[in-house]
Every structure is written in C-alpha cells, then in structure tokens.
Design an enzyme around this catalytic site. Structure first.
Site, mmCIF file in Angstrom:
data_model
loop_
_atom_site.group_PDB
_atom_site.id
_atom_site.type_symbol
_atom_site.label_atom_id
_atom_site.label_comp_id
_atom_site.label_asym_id
_atom_site.label_seq_id
_atom_site.Cartn_x
_atom_site.Cartn_y
_atom_site.Cartn_z
ATOM 1 N N HIS A 143 30.460 34.771 44.458
ATOM 2 C CA HIS A 143 31.405 35.698 44.631
ATOM 3 C C HIS A 143 31.180 36.907 43.513
ATOM 4 O O HIS A 143 30.449 36.616 42.710
ATOM 5 C CB HIS A 143 32.750 35.388 44.644
ATOM 6 C CG HIS A 143 33.245 34.681 43.275
ATOM 7 N ND1 HIS A 143 33.243 33.582 42.797
ATOM 8 C CD2 HIS A 143 33.677 35.481 42.197
ATOM 9 C CE1 HIS A 143 33.816 33.355 41.678
ATOM 10 N NE2 HIS A 143 34.159 34.684 41.152
ATOM 11 N N GLU A 158 29.648 34.255 35.645
ATOM 12 C CA GLU A 158 30.466 33.172 35.815
ATOM 13 C C GLU A 158 29.360 32.051 36.524
ATOM 14 O O GLU A 158 28.578 32.683 37.418
ATOM 15 C CB GLU A 158 31.717 33.304 36.795
ATOM 16 C CG GLU A 158 32.272 32.018 36.851
ATOM 17 C CD GLU A 158 33.716 32.024 37.628
ATOM 18 O OE1 GLU A 158 34.530 31.204 37.905
ATOM 19 O OE2 GLU A 158 33.634 33.154 38.628
ATOM 20 N N HIS A 204 33.139 40.565 37.362
ATOM 21 C CA HIS A 204 32.162 39.657 36.955
ATOM 22 C C HIS A 204 31.463 39.380 38.219
ATOM 23 O O HIS A 204 32.040 39.579 39.441
ATOM 24 C CB HIS A 204 32.645 38.451 36.099
ATOM 25 C CG HIS A 204 33.578 37.443 37.018
ATOM 26 N ND1 HIS A 204 35.048 37.828 36.927
ATOM 27 C CD2 HIS A 204 33.183 36.542 37.771
ATOM 28 C CE1 HIS A 204 35.618 37.058 37.812
ATOM 29 N NE2 HIS A 204 34.388 35.938 38.010
#
Length: 134
Positions: A7, A130, A79
């Site tokens: 994502h 991440e 992010h």
C-alpha cells in the site's frame, strides 16, 4: 528481497472526509475505519485491483502522524509499504547494510494483522518505508 507493493499511505487531517473523497469522487471501495492504538493512527483502506491506498489520521496527541500533519496541514503521502517473505531476515540484512530500523527494531503487528517494521526515510531516498511480512 522486496515483494509486491502492499500500500501507499496518505496522512489526512479528517479520515471521514478523505474516505468520502475516494468513495464519492473516485468510485472506490473503502473499508470501515480501524483504530490502531499501537501505531497511534486510525486507518481505512481504499481497495484497488493491484494494491491499496491507506488513509490514516492521528489517534491521540502522541500520534506520529500529528507532527506530519502539522508540517503538511492538507495531508500527503506518508509512507510506502512493501511485502517481504521473512521480516526478520529482511531486517537483519538491511541493518547489516547500515539501514536504520525505527522503534526498538522488533516487528509490531500492523493493520493487516501481520508483522511490520519501519525504515528511516533518510536511508531510502527521503521516503519512510514500511515492510510487512507477506
């Protein structure tokens, strides 16, 4: 080491409004809000055919998103999240190459119920990364 893009996270000052923008203007399917106290955020996921957009707003005054939104009041990309097959192996490999893992270096459970780690943006072209175990 990298798997698929899981994502792209966008910090928003108003989660309900952000979700409605994606739902009404873009015709997207948006999940119900989900509080993530361990990460200091509330999130929704915008489902796309090949990935997701995560909209996140601060959950409490200690939220790491709060400082981001103070600098970017309208919100913005916060992010990117990549999947890895083995998060501990990825962490150890990256640390051996000098990358900084944020927090205590141990994975936390993310919004998808899987282990996640965050990597310092200064080590990745100015982007907070991440990693999520696939």
């Amino acid at each position: 080491m990298l798997g698929r893009l899981n994502h792209v996270a966008i910090a928003v000052p108003d989660l309900a409004r952000g979700a409605e923008v994606y739902r009404a203007m873009l015709g997207a399917r948006v999940s119900a809000p989900q509080a993530e106290p361990a990460h200091g955020v509330t999130v929704v996921f915008v489902e796309l055919p090949n990935t997701k957009i995560e909209l996140l707003e601060p959950l409490g005054d200690a939220s790491p998103i709060k400082a981001f939104l103070e600098k970017n009041p309208a919100g913005g990309i916060h992010h990117v999240c990549y999947e890895v097959a083995d998060i501990l192996e990825a962490r150890d490999r990256l640390k051996a190459q000098g990358a900084r893992v944020l927090g205590d270096g141990n994975p936390k459970t993310g919004a998808h119920g899987k282990p996640v780690l965050f990597l310092h943006p200064k080590d990745f072209c100015g982007t907070l990364v991440e990693l999520e175990q696939a």
